[in-house]
Write an enzyme that holds these catalytic residues in place. Structure first.
Site, PDB file in Angstrom:
ATOM      1  N   GLY A  87       0.843  -1.292   0.103  1.00 40.23           N
ATOM      2  CA  GLY A  87      -0.075  -0.023  -0.051  1.00 40.23           C
ATOM      3  C   GLY A  87       0.966   1.240   0.037  1.00 40.23           C
ATOM      4  CG  LEU A 142      -1.539  -8.086  -7.529  1.00 39.75           C
ATOM      5  CD1 LEU A 142      -0.568  -9.092  -6.632  1.00 39.75           C
ATOM      6  CD2 LEU A 142      -1.120  -7.859  -8.889  1.00 39.75           C
ATOM      7  CG  ASN A 197      -3.551  -0.699 -12.619  1.00 42.13           C
ATOM      8  OD1 ASN A 197      -3.320  -0.895 -11.376  1.00 42.13           O
ATOM      9  ND2 ASN A 197      -2.924  -1.528 -13.354  1.00 42.13           N
ATOM     10  CG  HIS A 205       1.864  -2.481 -15.523  1.00 41.83           C
ATOM     11  ND1 HIS A 205       1.494  -3.580 -14.959  1.00 41.83           N
ATOM     12  CD2 HIS A 205       2.808  -2.808 -16.307  1.00 41.83           C
ATOM     13  CE1 HIS A 205       2.182  -4.753 -15.454  1.00 41.83           C
ATOM     14  NE2 HIS A 205       3.216  -4.215 -16.257  1.00 41.83           N
ATOM     15  CG  ASP A 208      -1.265  -4.499 -16.823  1.00 43.63           C
ATOM     16  OD1 ASP A 208      -1.948  -3.842 -16.043  1.00 43.63           O
ATOM     17  OD2 ASP A 208      -0.537  -5.681 -17.012  1.00 43.63           O
ATOM     18  CD  GLU A 249       5.226   2.120  -9.502  1.00 38.66           C
ATOM     19  OE1 GLU A 249       4.530   2.244  -8.866  1.00 38.66           O
ATOM     20  OE2 GLU A 249       6.040   1.386  -9.960  1.00 38.66           O
TER      21      GLU A 249
HETATM   22  C1  GRF Z   1       3.778  -0.852  -7.722  1.00 43.86           C
HETATM   23  O1  GRF Z   1       4.883  -1.283  -8.173  1.00 43.86           O
HETATM   24  C2  GRF Z   1       2.709  -0.606  -8.864  1.00 43.86           C
HETATM   25  O2  GRF Z   1       3.204  -0.420 -10.030  1.00 43.86           O
HETATM   26  C3  GRF Z   1       2.068  -2.062  -8.805  1.00 43.86           C
HETATM   27  O3  GRF Z   1       2.075  -2.413  -7.469  1.00 43.86           O
HETATM   28  C4  GRF Z   1       3.174  -1.680  -6.584  1.00 43.86           C
HETATM   29  C5  GRF Z   1       2.641  -0.981  -5.671  1.00 43.86           C
HETATM   30  O4  GRF Z   1       2.191  -1.656  -4.721  1.00 43.86           O
HETATM   31  N1  GRF Z   1       0.906  -2.049  -9.266  1.00 43.86           N
HETATM   32  P1  GRF Z   1       2.930  -1.963  -3.174  1.00 43.86           P
HETATM   33  O5  GRF Z   1       2.965  -0.727  -2.447  1.00 43.86           O
HETATM   34  O6  GRF Z   1       3.937  -2.945  -3.417  1.00 43.86           O
HETATM   35  O7  GRF Z   1       1.393  -2.869  -2.507  1.00 43.86           O
END
Ligand code: GRF
Length: 203
Positions: A20, A98, A113, A115, A156, A185
């Site tokens: 998170g 997920l 989202n 990615h 995606d 990100e």
């Molecule tokens: C990030 O790398 C994002 O791109 C992907 O999940 C990761 C973030 O989730 N979708 P978290 O903080 O590791 O739970």
């Protein structure tokens, strides 16, 4: 860009399956007034993940719909989107989430989202977490990065809002590359949300 402090914060929910980090970052930006969002709800796939510590610290209500994963994708989607409607949420932010989530027509271009690759490369079913970065390294890419996109009903795949790049270094491993991509990100998600909010405001 600093937001207009008189703007009413836009009600969002954040959906998580992991640690998170984006939930924490977006809640931080919301609290400082740098991003005009109100994180009304955190939806999680599990009740034992790190992300829920962030939700607790920020006093964000948490729901874990269908933790047992018994529902069909359609029934799961019904449950999720009725929770969002009930909470008055206007935009759903997937952040390390997920599970396949069919998007109802009324929510097209309202679910975002992030990615950890430059889509359409290294995206789709099976490309998540370190699998993405391992594949980038194995292919010998010289740049990687991240993509924020609207979510449609293909993994995606939806329209791209923001991409940011970073170099892939000769001595990278998946951890080092993931950390470098994640720094991008942290810039890309707020930027994409600002774009999305300005479209919402003008529509
Ligand atoms: C990030 O790398 C994002 O791109 C992907 O999940 C990761 C973030 O989730 N979708 P978290 O903080 O590791 O739970």
């Amino acid at each position: 860009m600093i937001s207009n402090s008189t703007a009413i914060p836009h009600p969002v929910a954040v959906m998580v399956s992991g640690t998170g980090r984006h939930l924490d970052h977006l809640a931080t930006l919301a609290a400082s007034g740098e991003l005009p969002i109100d994180v009304r709800l955190c939806l999680s796939t599990r009740s034992d993940i790190g992300a829920l510590q962030h939700a607790k610290r920020w006093n964000i209500p948490v729901q874990v719909p269908d933790e047992a994963r018994e529902l069909s994708p359609e029934a799961y989607s019904d449950l999720v989107f009725s929770a969002l409607e009930q909470a008055g949420v206007k935009t759903l932010i997937l952040a390390g989430f997920l599970r396949f989530l069919p998007i109802p027509d009324a929510w097209q271009n309202r679910v975002l989202n992030i990615h950890p690759s430059l889509l359409p490369a290294f995206g789709g079913a099976g490309y998540y977490g370190h699998r993405v970065h391992d594949a980038v390294l194995k292919r010998g890419c010289k740049v990687s990065g991240c993509t924020v996109h609207y979510v449609d009903n293909v993994f995606d795949h939806g329209p791209i809002l923001v991409q940011r790049t970073c170099p892939v270094l000769d001595d990278d491993d998946a951890d080092r590359l993931a950390n470098r991509v994640f720094l991008e990100e942290l810039i890309a998600y707020p930027e994409a949300l600002r774009q999305h909010l300005s479209v919402q405001a003008s529509g």
